[in-house]
Design a protein around this motif. Sequence first.
Motif, PDB file in Angstrom:
ATOM      1  N   UNK A   1       0.849  -1.193   0.000  1.00  0.00           N
ATOM      2  CA  UNK A   1       0.000   0.000   0.000  1.00  0.00           C
ATOM      3  C   UNK A   1       0.887   1.246   0.000  1.00  0.00           C
ATOM      4  N   UNK A   2       0.268   2.381  -0.232  1.00  0.00           N
ATOM      5  CA  UNK A   2       1.013   3.632  -0.168  1.00  0.00           C
ATOM      6  C   UNK A   2       1.601   3.884   1.210  1.00  0.00           C
ATOM      7  N   UNK A   3       0.843   3.532   2.246  1.00  0.00           N
ATOM      8  CA  UNK A   3       1.347   3.713   3.609  1.00  0.00           C
ATOM      9  C   UNK A   3       2.539   2.799   3.878  1.00  0.00           C
ATOM     10  N   UNK A   4       2.490   1.582   3.338  1.00  0.00           N
ATOM     11  CA  UNK A   4       3.628   0.668   3.509  1.00  0.00           C
ATOM     12  C   UNK A   4       4.853   1.162   2.738  1.00  0.00           C
ATOM     13  N   UNK A   5       4.627   1.748   1.563  1.00  0.00           N
ATOM     14  CA  UNK A   5       5.744   2.340   0.818  1.00  0.00           C
ATOM     15  C   UNK A   5       6.358   3.487   1.615  1.00  0.00           C
ATOM     16  N   UNK A   6       5.520   4.325   2.185  1.00  0.00           N
ATOM     17  CA  UNK A   6       6.016   5.429   3.008  1.00  0.00           C
ATOM     18  C   UNK A   6       6.871   4.889   4.158  1.00  0.00           C
ATOM     19  N   UNK A   7       6.404   3.842   4.830  1.00  0.00           N
ATOM     20  CA  UNK A   7       7.174   3.241   5.925  1.00  0.00           C
ATOM     21  C   UNK A   7       8.524   2.720   5.435  1.00  0.00           C
ATOM     22  N   UNK A   8       8.536   2.064   4.285  1.00  0.00           N
ATOM     23  CA  UNK A   8       9.801   1.550   3.734  1.00  0.00           C
ATOM     24  C   UNK A   8      10.766   2.686   3.434  1.00  0.00           C
ATOM     25  N   UNK A   9      10.265   3.742   2.820  1.00  0.00           N
ATOM     26  CA  UNK A   9      11.126   4.883   2.510  1.00  0.00           C
ATOM     27  C   UNK A   9      11.670   5.515   3.780  1.00  0.00           C
ATOM     28  N   UNK A  10      10.840   5.605   4.815  1.00  0.00           N
ATOM     29  CA  UNK A  10      11.296   6.148   6.095  1.00  0.00           C
ATOM     30  C   UNK A  10      12.387   5.279   6.699  1.00  0.00           C
TER      31      UNK A  10
END
Length: 116
Positions: free
Chosen positions: A54-63
């Motif tokens: 998901x977009x939220x999971x992508x954000x977490x990975x990038x963080x």
Amino acid sequence: MVDDDEAIREALDDLLRSVGFRCRPFVSAEDFLALADRTGIACIILDVRMPGLSGLELQERLNKEGGGHPPILFMTSYADETTRLRALGGGACDVLGKPVDAHVLIASLNRAIAAG
């Protein structure tokens, strides 16, 4: 921009190019993560719900990657308060509801790029 909906990708690509932005559409979070060189990306426009990551999971990975990443704007048809707070808590600049008003998107994108 990362969105699994082809019509939205095409519409946003047309809109952003019409006001002078360069845009690179991605079908999925995984496709975005596969990009070896992310330099030059000024902002990521990211859908919340997509197949796979998901977009939220992508954000977490990038963080978790560290070293910082471009500012993130979320666009979603599922703009509930929990999702909004999770996205903003993860550092997103804004969470916009779909369908998004073009003027609101451009203003938010300009703010994100200026802050990023």
